[in-house]
Design a protein around this motif. Sequence first.
Motif, PDB file in Angstrom:
ATOM      1  N   TRP A  56     -36.160 -57.845  46.221  1.00 40.82           N
ATOM      2  CA  TRP A  56     -35.336 -57.809  47.444  1.00 40.82           C
ATOM      3  C   TRP A  56     -36.230 -58.047  48.666  1.00 40.82           C
ATOM      4  O   TRP A  56     -35.917 -58.852  49.543  1.00 40.82           O
ATOM      5  CB  TRP A  56     -34.638 -56.452  47.535  1.00 40.82           C
ATOM      6  CG  TRP A  56     -33.583 -56.315  48.593  1.00 40.82           C
ATOM      7  CD1 TRP A  56     -32.240 -56.502  48.430  1.00 40.82           C
ATOM      8  CD2 TRP A  56     -33.771 -55.948  49.970  1.00 40.82           C
ATOM      9  NE1 TRP A  56     -31.588 -56.284  49.614  1.00 40.82           N
ATOM     10  CE2 TRP A  56     -32.497 -55.938  50.581  1.00 40.82           C
ATOM     11  CE3 TRP A  56     -34.885 -55.621  50.742  1.00 40.82           C
ATOM     12  CZ2 TRP A  56     -32.308 -55.620  51.921  1.00 40.82           C
ATOM     13  CZ3 TRP A  56     -34.699 -55.306  52.088  1.00 40.82           C
ATOM     14  CH2 TRP A  56     -33.422 -55.311  52.666  1.00 40.82           C
ATOM     15  N   SER A 270     -28.885 -58.854  49.152  1.00 37.75           N
ATOM     16  CA  SER A 270     -28.359 -57.631  48.540  1.00 37.75           C
ATOM     17  C   SER A 270     -27.360 -57.967  47.436  1.00 37.75           C
ATOM     18  O   SER A 270     -27.401 -57.378  46.351  1.00 37.75           O
ATOM     19  CB  SER A 270     -27.701 -56.743  49.602  1.00 37.75           C
ATOM     20  OG  SER A 270     -28.663 -56.368  50.560  1.00 37.75           O
ATOM     21  N   CYS A 273     -29.405 -59.318  44.459  1.00 34.01           N
ATOM     22  CA  CYS A 273     -30.250 -58.333  43.781  1.00 34.01           C
ATOM     23  C   CYS A 273     -29.433 -57.247  43.082  1.00 34.01           C
ATOM     24  O   CYS A 273     -29.844 -56.693  42.076  1.00 34.01           O
ATOM     25  CB  CYS A 273     -31.226 -57.711  44.774  1.00 34.01           C
ATOM     26  SG  CYS A 273     -32.521 -58.867  45.227  1.00 34.01           S
TER      27      CYS A 273
END
Length: 341
Positions: A56, A270, A273
Amino acid sequence: MKRLLAVVLALMVFTVPAVFAEEAKPDLPDASQDKQVVIIYGGVTSASMGEMEEMWIKMVEELSGGSIKIEHHPDNELADDRTAIELTAFGDMGIGSSSTSPLATMYADFNVFDAPYLFSTPEQAWAALDGPVGTSIYEGIEELGLKGLMWCENGFRNLTTKDKLVKSPSDLSNMKLRTMENKLQMAAWSALGANPTPMAFAELFTAMQQGTVVGQENPLGIIDANSFMDVQGYVMMTRHIYTPYVVLMNLEMYNNELSDAQRAVIDYVSDYCEKWQRTRSQEIEGEILKKFEENKINVIRLTPEELAAFKQKLIDDKIYDQVKAAMIHPEYIDMLLAANQ
Ligand code: TK8
């Protein structure tokens, strides 16, 4: 020339997340000229979460053209789960991560994940997280100053003990078990006959080592990453509860400190991931189970009948009513029970 190429390739492998080697970079607005933001990111102690956090961070830093910088604190090194989320709500941390159970005192609908045997597959849990339940929790916690970034997997929890084989609730009689600091999880273990002892995760290893508790319950990923089997003799695959990890950002920072382009990067990474971590968590669970069995660790698989006896005892104790009574939207429990028959 060849050596130069080798160096360039080595650097690429090292600095570019695997994801960009396989697919074209996403089409995101240019954030490279935007005001630099530094985000303190507190992570948790789980192998799949640790790997995800690193990915991330690399992706956010690269896709924002360097205008977002992350200060990573992995493995709960800054704070335990609930404290990390409190610090995130106050703005002392930018991003915090936690299992949902210790957050139930901050926002009551997190309790939905404390209902035992509500899900029987990870896909059922993911559907709830990605559907109305997960969305409504994200909306609700905005009042606390928190922005939901990712619903990740901690996973189905299994019971471990130092020296006690547990195949039925009667085997738990008065057993001192560490639970998370959550009323409903304590109620469930009391209903099963055990003696629940709530404590923060950081104290657990020593408590098992010193015999303050006989056992505990956690997903395989946590049991392995924290070497619990060095001080425990049995893992019972009770899969009694599925707890997610939730990764949250300070809402004010998300809304007001990031530019539109930087927000687009955070949202994209986000989403990416979150999915990646769930798959990785499953892979790692499989690897751990294999490793435990190769190392002759006592992994006890319960039959469907044995598991049903645990569930029945909890139903007799009206555990679902207790969970509903603790929630803002109790209807989610019936909805999920009906969907996941
Ligand atoms: C680790 C915790 C842990 C949780 C617990 O940060 O407390 O037992 O399951 O995974 O989040």
